[in-house]
Scaffold this active site. Structure first.
Site, mmCIF file in Angstrom:
data_model
loop_
_atom_site.group_PDB
_atom_site.id
_atom_site.type_symbol
_atom_site.label_atom_id
_atom_site.label_comp_id
_atom_site.label_asym_id
_atom_site.label_seq_id
_atom_site.Cartn_x
_atom_site.Cartn_y
_atom_site.Cartn_z
ATOM 1 N N HIS A 169 -1.097 -0.007 -11.854
ATOM 2 C CA HIS A 169 -2.347 0.283 -11.341
ATOM 3 C C HIS A 169 -3.700 -0.529 -11.148
ATOM 4 O O HIS A 169 -4.116 -1.261 -11.933
ATOM 5 C CB HIS A 169 -2.578 1.828 -10.554
ATOM 6 C CG HIS A 169 -3.476 2.564 -9.725
ATOM 7 N ND1 HIS A 169 -4.800 2.201 -9.743
ATOM 8 C CD2 HIS A 169 -2.457 2.788 -8.231
ATOM 9 C CE1 HIS A 169 -4.684 2.078 -8.393
ATOM 10 N NE2 HIS A 169 -3.984 3.040 -7.805
ATOM 11 N N ASP A 177 2.964 6.817 -7.346
ATOM 12 C CA ASP A 177 4.672 6.146 -6.554
ATOM 13 C C ASP A 177 6.146 6.436 -7.625
ATOM 14 O O ASP A 177 7.565 6.402 -7.082
ATOM 15 C CB ASP A 177 4.891 5.369 -6.581
ATOM 16 C CG ASP A 177 3.717 4.908 -5.152
ATOM 17 O OD1 ASP A 177 3.573 5.840 -4.106
ATOM 18 O OD2 ASP A 177 2.950 3.869 -4.665
ATOM 19 N N HIS A 228 0.760 -1.248 -0.510
ATOM 20 C CA HIS A 228 0.243 -0.053 -0.114
ATOM 21 C C HIS A 228 0.647 1.186 0.079
ATOM 22 O O HIS A 228 1.195 1.928 -1.147
ATOM 23 C CB HIS A 228 -0.795 -0.172 1.004
ATOM 24 C CG HIS A 228 -2.177 0.980 1.549
ATOM 25 N ND1 HIS A 228 -2.306 2.190 0.211
ATOM 26 C CD2 HIS A 228 -3.007 1.609 2.207
ATOM 27 C CE1 HIS A 228 -3.102 2.442 0.317
ATOM 28 N NE2 HIS A 228 -3.623 1.753 2.260
#
Ligand code: ACO
Length: 452
Positions: A313, A369, A274
């Site tokens: 994702h 990220d 996460h």
């Protein structure tokens, strides 16, 4: 005629009709009440049909009006406002107000909100002692999870979650104190003295100051870096029903107080699946090392040897809108901090991957990220602090989800069903007559994770 779904149970030949309902967008989020499946029974004494959905991949656990994501189109909106516009024009506290209250504040409301948050940033002196009790190399996320839970003991009135005004006070406290707890955790791990909040600074500026200030004279943090951190905070404020928001709602659904509920949500965020992928991006870029090795690593990712971290994702099957904002912001940050070979490497990796049929056909694009870790590192944050930097702004999202859950009359204590696959009733076996492994039904503890 209302929209319905007709289900035929081939075991009995019976037909059932269940209603289909919609949210704001008819093409996104049409749902059926799965509790209605309980009426579908093979016989009179049958319990009824359950939905089986590990990881809630196709289960809506709530109605929510906070965040909308359209992963196919690459859309992220808080309360209807596009993330791009909020990042360009808003401040983090303005966005936190929006996420929590459901509308943008007027000028007076924003001033009052900012004042309230600013004057709740101090923590009880005992929290300092508490932080000092951790081992010198304790992970800052472990310290944050523990200290935010400890706040529950300082504010016992927070347990009255039915009082809206009381809830609001705790929301202000939590948003205000998270940066202080986070910075204390960092300073402790460095053996540096704690820096108290400075009420003259902005939310992000105060956090940078508590993190990095060394001695006098007072030097306000660089405005470009403050702005960059505001944007990073805005991008991380909420992301609908992810793992940590689900933890917040689940724990909060037992009417636990918001401090321990936030601690549970932060614990969920701590996991590398996460909140930890941006750290992996940095490690991967360091391993690649130079631009000429990019094609080799892309080939390895295509062969299934490893995954390009920061790519792909579960929800976005298009460019993650947060990654797009961070990519353009990275240049401003690096102008202040000095250029980074990692950024050039990341840009090259993205270029090569997005020209490759493997990534195009699987709709694998950079996610948030991919650039956030490089920026955090350039700003001087150690990798251990990355999930903490995620938790600070996400607290506004968690609290908005918590409030919404408490005020929703449909919501009940979170308590999923299971499909039992264990042994049928069997008699207790005296210890001398047991055969050990022969009696095993289901996975033994420590059986491994089957590649997960
Ligand atoms: N590199 C190479 N191939 C990939 C990658 C990747 N990063 N991500 C997915 N694929 C491939 C898979 O091998 C699979 O290929 P196949 O169809 O030939 O088997 C296909 O794309 C679909 O992948 P899934 O794992 O089914 O996709 P899922 O939606 O379950 O996974 C996830 C999403 C976990 C994010 C995945 O893309 C991944 O592991 N990415 C790298 C880790 C990462 O960056 N995580 C951060 C996510 S953002 C966040 O959490 C804030």
């Amino acid at each position: 005629m209302p929209d319905t779904l007709t289900i035929t149970d081939n075991r009995t030949g019976k037909q059932y009709e269940v209603p289909i309902s919609y949210g704001t967008y008819p093409e996104y989020g049409a749902s059926i009440p799965t509790a209605d499946l309980r009426n579908i029974k093979a016989s009179e004494d049958d319990f009824g049909l359950l939905g089986y959905d590990p990881g809630f991949k196709n289960t809506a656990s709530c109605h929510s009006s906070i965040t909308h994501i359209d992963g196919d189109k690459g859309i992220l909106r808080y309360r209807g406002y596009p993330i791009e516009e909020l990042a360009e024009h808003g401040s983090y506290l303005e966005v936190a107000y929006l996420v929590v209250h459901g509308r943008l504040p007027t000028r007076d409301e924003l001033e009052a909100w900012t004042h309230e948050i600013t004057f709740h940033t101090y923590v009880h002196e005992s929290i300092k002692k508490f932080t000092e009790g951790f081992h010198y190399d304790a992970h800052p996320m472990g310290m944050l999870v523990s200290t935010v839970a400890a706040l529950s003991t300082f504010y016992p009135e927070a347990r009255d979650i039915s009082d809206a005004e009381n809830r609001r006070t705790q929301i202000v406290r939590l948003i205000a104190k998270m940066p202080t707890l986070a910075a204390f955790a960092y300073r402790h791990s460095k053996g540096l003295p704690f820096v108290y909040p400075d009420n003259d600074l902005s939310y992000a500026g105060n956090f940078l100051n508590m993190m990095f200030s060394i001695g006098e004279p007072k030097q306000p943090p660089n405005p470009v870096l403050q702005k960059a951190l505001e944007v990073l905070f805005i991008l991380h404020a909420d992301h609908e029903q992810n793992c940590s928001a689900t933890a917040m709602r689940s724990v909060g659904s037992s009417h636990a107080d918001p401090y321990v509920s936030v601690a549970a949500a932060a614990a969920a965020l701590y996991g590398p699946l996460h909140g930890g992928a941006n750290e992996q991006v940095l490690r991967m870029l360091r391993e690649i090392g130079t631009k000429d090795r990019v094609p080799e690593f892309v080939d390895r990712a295509k062969s299934g040897d490893f995954r390009l971290m920061g790519f792909g994702h579960r929800v976005y099957k298009n460019y993650d809108p947060r990654a797009r904002i961070l990519k353009s912001m990275a240049r401003d940050v690096f102008e202040v901090t000095g250029s980074s070979p990692l950024l050039d490497l990341a840009l090259e990796l993205e270029r090569v991957a997005l020209e490759d049929e493997y990534f195009v056909s699987r709709r694998l694009y950079p996610n948030v990220d991919f650039y956030s870790g490089i920026i955090y590192q350039a700003m001087g944050f150690p990798v251990d602090m990355f999930p903490v930097l995620f938790a600070i702004p996400r607290v506004s999202g968690w609290l908005a989800q918590w409030q919404e859950m408490l005020e929703d009359p449909d919501q009940k204590i979170a308590r999923p069903r299971q499909v039992y696959t264990g042994a049928d009733e069997r008699p207790y076996v005296p210890i001398d007559e047991r055969t050990g492994a022969d009696e095993q039904v289901g996975s033994p503890v420590g059986a491994g994770m089957d590649g997960r």
